[in-house]
Scaffold this active site. Structure first.
Site, PDB file in Angstrom:
ATOM      1  N   ARG A  71      20.154   3.565   1.422  1.00 45.58           N
ATOM      2  CA  ARG A  71      18.783   3.641   0.909  1.00 45.58           C
ATOM      3  C   ARG A  71      18.479   5.088   0.499  1.00 45.58           C
ATOM      4  O   ARG A  71      18.960   6.036   1.126  1.00 45.58           O
ATOM      5  CB  ARG A  71      17.826   3.195   2.019  1.00 45.58           C
ATOM      6  CG  ARG A  71      16.342   3.150   1.656  1.00 45.58           C
ATOM      7  CD  ARG A  71      16.007   2.020   0.755  1.00 45.58           C
ATOM      8  NE  ARG A  71      14.578   1.717   0.763  1.00 45.58           N
ATOM      9  CZ  ARG A  71      13.977   1.066  -0.234  1.00 45.58           C
ATOM     10  NH1 ARG A  71      14.654   0.653  -1.293  1.00 45.58           N
ATOM     11  NH2 ARG A  71      12.695   0.780  -0.163  1.00 45.58           N
ATOM     12  N   THR A  76      15.384  -5.463  -8.691  1.00 38.31           N
ATOM     13  CA  THR A  76      16.441  -5.213  -7.723  1.00 38.31           C
ATOM     14  C   THR A  76      17.561  -6.153  -8.130  1.00 38.31           C
ATOM     15  O   THR A  76      17.382  -7.000  -9.000  1.00 38.31           O
ATOM     16  CB  THR A  76      15.896  -5.526  -6.299  1.00 38.31           C
ATOM     17  OG1 THR A  76      14.896  -4.580  -5.957  1.00 38.31           O
ATOM     18  CG2 THR A  76      16.939  -5.512  -5.218  1.00 38.31           C
ATOM     19  N   ASN A  86      14.064  -0.073  -7.765  1.00 38.26           N
ATOM     20  CA  ASN A  86      12.670  -0.490  -7.574  1.00 38.26           C
ATOM     21  C   ASN A  86      12.132  -1.194  -8.814  1.00 38.26           C
ATOM     22  O   ASN A  86      12.658  -2.236  -9.183  1.00 38.26           O
ATOM     23  CB  ASN A  86      11.781   0.669  -7.118  1.00 38.26           C
ATOM     24  CG  ASN A  86      10.503   0.161  -6.451  1.00 38.26           C
ATOM     25  OD1 ASN A  86      10.474  -0.971  -5.987  1.00 38.26           O
ATOM     26  ND2 ASN A  86       9.467   0.953  -6.404  1.00 38.26           N
ATOM     27  N   ASP A 129       7.802   2.758  -2.528  1.00 37.15           N
ATOM     28  CA  ASP A 129       7.951   1.853  -1.379  1.00 37.15           C
ATOM     29  C   ASP A 129       7.453   2.492  -0.076  1.00 37.15           C
ATOM     30  O   ASP A 129       7.349   1.819   0.952  1.00 37.15           O
ATOM     31  CB  ASP A 129       9.416   1.414  -1.210  1.00 37.15           C
ATOM     32  CG  ASP A 129       9.737   0.195  -2.061  1.00 37.15           C
ATOM     33  OD1 ASP A 129       8.810  -0.409  -2.600  1.00 37.15           O
ATOM     34  OD2 ASP A 129      10.932  -0.150  -2.174  1.00 37.15           O
ATOM     35  N   SER A 148      12.027  -1.104   3.139  1.00 39.75           N
ATOM     36  CA  SER A 148      12.506  -1.982   2.068  1.00 39.75           C
ATOM     37  C   SER A 148      12.329  -3.439   2.456  1.00 39.75           C
ATOM     38  O   SER A 148      12.227  -3.781   3.637  1.00 39.75           O
ATOM     39  CB  SER A 148      13.989  -1.696   1.822  1.00 39.75           C
ATOM     40  OG  SER A 148      14.522  -2.628   0.913  1.00 39.75           O
ATOM     41  N   GLY A 185      13.594  -9.484  -5.847  1.00 40.66           N
ATOM     42  CA  GLY A 185      12.290 -10.141  -5.915  1.00 40.66           C
ATOM     43  C   GLY A 185      11.194  -9.418  -5.157  1.00 40.66           C
ATOM     44  O   GLY A 185      10.195 -10.031  -4.777  1.00 40.66           O
ATOM     45  N   GLY A 186      11.359  -8.110  -4.920  1.00 42.34           N
ATOM     46  CA  GLY A 186      10.304  -7.319  -4.300  1.00 42.34           C
ATOM     47  C   GLY A 186       9.876  -7.925  -2.979  1.00 42.34           C
ATOM     48  O   GLY A 186      10.697  -8.313  -2.146  1.00 42.34           O
TER      49      GLY A 186
END
Ligand code: GLY
Length: 568
Positions: free
Chosen positions: A103, A376, A396, A418, A447, A467-468
């Site tokens: 990340r 993503t 993102n 985020d 996340s 898909g957030g």
């Protein structure tokens, strides 16, 4: 609702005994692989790159390096060398399961002031567009780590397909165009970005070939020099100069100090399956574990769609609420994980669920720190030996920050969004939630990405999706489909619903709920929003242990994906 109907409904909710027997340890035996390999990814050229590297003698981890970097080149809206992500691995030879956390991190100079306008008000433009919105990339470090610690091939071999695709180009498809529609104005702000991704300043037509020679050279550096090829030397210097000249604030130390973290996956036992999933700084595993702990009281497959959807929404409402309050980067915040993951805590949450009535989210103490992010990518790999990779990677929003660092071909992420960035009115927004996920130097932003394995006696599934905020729900629904025995194609195709605490509504894809179910949910007090657009891009590979067969399926919602099983 009448008392009789309420009673009937309660009976209909098919409770299971509370003391459900623990799941037996179910995992494929070490060394007994399927003998063939499956890869499902969001782009056919990436799936091809993975199989090419397997054919060259690589294992699933080498294939993951190839697929990830190929996606970085041909699906730049979704992930990239300027982004980050999570790799969930299972090594067949010894059963080792590990979560490789690549990340992004906040640069050392980060300040909430970066994201305020001149009047001190939150400025969305700064938090999603341009260099201030970018975290220090993690994906290059993740790929170097995979190659060094788990792969069989040198990076030069695993990255060769991506270098070729960057140099020779790839044709624009409908997805590239559709996602560019959201971001073209932002990409036009920087010559480096427009030159790399647009055609004379416009969205390229389908078939137009995108060549990225600067990116090819940057990937070559990584292939040749490994981790330091990106985080030290000329690439690092160019990144820092380019970011700072465009108004950002990075240092060479930000890059030199970036490290991948290996973490213990979160393991959930549910209906005779081991669910191996993502720990913080992903929020996915914790929310899924909470939801399943609440739901294990009921025999979900036996329920009608209305009570099933109601219970799913209520479980998710409570899990997503806790996400906003408690979760963040485990290296920076103390999280009450023992409590959140305990059966007793779930029992308390379950007791607050009325079987015939929605609980308004406003009645639950909490925060509106709802997860965001929309683009993503995910890919799944099972190789012939039975090594597994579930990888979810991101920049993102589509095309990340929109900023390509001149001379590098690196499109930077906008993952800083985020973090919980809203700096004023903390009481209105819930102080605790903001603190757990507030930006700090070197901290990873929370996340929703949730790469996951589902391992039962009969089958092993590798699953995930972009898909957030909806990722967590989609993975939960997908793993329930796997446990219900659905094949890979059925899992990726299933119509989806979602609830995330706030907004306080069930979202549904067209066709996910019939009219009678929607009416029943509304009668219980739910707001049901049937959306015009579908969501998700799930990629699933399943290994059937009995006959060694492997199934792979790509979400039909996008045509660019490719799932393919090949013999060695
Ligand atoms: N940027 C999307 C996520 O990590 O959840």
């Amino acid at each position: 609702m009448t008392a009789v109907r309420r009673l009937l409904l309660a009976l209909f909710l098919a409770p299971l005994p509370l003391a459900a027997s623990p799941a037996p340890e179910a995992a494929p035996e070490s060394g007994a692989g399927p003998g063939r390999a499956g890869i499902a990814s969001a782009h056919h050229l990436a799936t091809e790159a993975g199989h090419e590297v397997l054919a060259a003698g690589g294992n699933a981890f080498d294939a993951a390096v190839a697929v990830a970097m190929a996606l970085a080149v041909v699906e730049p809206a979704s992930s990239g060398i300027g982004g980050g992500g999570f790799f969930l691995l299972r090594r067949a030879s010894d059963g080792r399961e590990v979560f490789v956390d690549a990340r992004e991190t906040a640069p050392a100079a980060v300040s909430l002031d970066w994201f305020l306008d001149d009047e001190g008000k939150p400025d969305r433009d700064r938090s999603v567009n341009g260099p201030l919105s970018a975290g220090i990339p993690g994906q290059p470090a993740g790929l170097a780590w995979l190659a060094e610690h788990y792969g069989k091939l040198p990076l030069e071999t695993s990255l060769a397909p991506a270098i070729r695709l960057a140099r020779e180009g790839f044709p624009v498809d409908d997805k590239y165009r559709a996602l560019m529609g959201y971001r073209v104005e932002v990409l036009r702000r920087w010559r480096s970005s427009a030159r790399q991704f647009l055609d004379a300043g416009e969205i390229p037509e389908e078939g137009h070939v995108i060549r990225q020679p600067d990116l090819a050279r940057t990937i070559e550096r990584l292939a040749r020099d490994g981790h330091d090829g990106f985080y030290d030397g000329p690439v690092a210097r160019r990144l820092v100069t380019g970011v700072n000249e465009a108004g950002g604030n990075w240092t060479l130390d930000d890059l030199a100090g970036y490290r991948v973290k290996e973490r213990e996956p979160l393991v959930i036992e549910y209906r005779d399956h081991r669910i191996v999933t993502s720990p913080p700084p992903s929020s996915g595993g914790v929310v899924i574990a909470q939801a399943l702990n609440i739901l294990r009281r009921w025999d979900l497959p036996a329920l009608d769609p209305a009570p099933r959807s109601h219970l799913l929404a209520e479980a998710l409402r409570r899990g997503y609420r806790d996400r906003g309050i408690y979760l963040g980067d485990p290296d920076f915040v103390e999280m009450p994980l023992r409590k959140l993951l305990s059966a007793d805590y779930a029992a308390g949450l379950r007791a607050s669920i009325l079987l015939d009535k929605a609980t308004p989210s406003a009645m639950l103490p909490g925060t509106d720190n709802a997860p965001r992010g929309t683009d993503t990518t995910h890919f799944s790999v099972i190789d012939a030996e039975g090594n597994l990779v579930a990888a979810t990677l991101s920049v993102n929003l589509p095309y990340g920050s929109g900023f390509v660092v001149p001379g590098t071909g690196v499109l930077l992420n906008n993952e800083m969004d985020d973090f919980a960035l809203v700096p004023d009115a903390p009481n209105a927004y819930g102080l605790i939630g903001r603190e757990a996920n507030a930006p700090e130097p070197g901290k990873r932003m929370l996340s929703s990405m949730t790469p996951t394995f589902v391992i039962g006696e009969g089958r092993t599934a590798v699953i995930g999706t972009p898909g957030g905020s909806r990722i967590i729900t989609m993975v939960l629904l997908g793993l329930l489909e796997v446990i219900d025995g659905k094949d890979a194609q059925a899992v990726v195709s299933a119509r989806r619903i979602h609830h995330q605490y706030l907004p306080d509504a069930i979202s549904a894809e067209q066709g996910a709920l019939d009219e009678a179910t929607i009416a029943a949910l509304q009668e219980m007090g739910h707001t049901v929003n049937v959306g015009e657009r579908d969501w998700g891009n799930m990629q699933v590979v399943i290994w059937n242990h009995a006959d060694g067969s492997v199934e792979a399926a790509s979400d039909p919602r996008w045509s660019s994906g490719r799932a393919e099983v090949r013999e060695p």
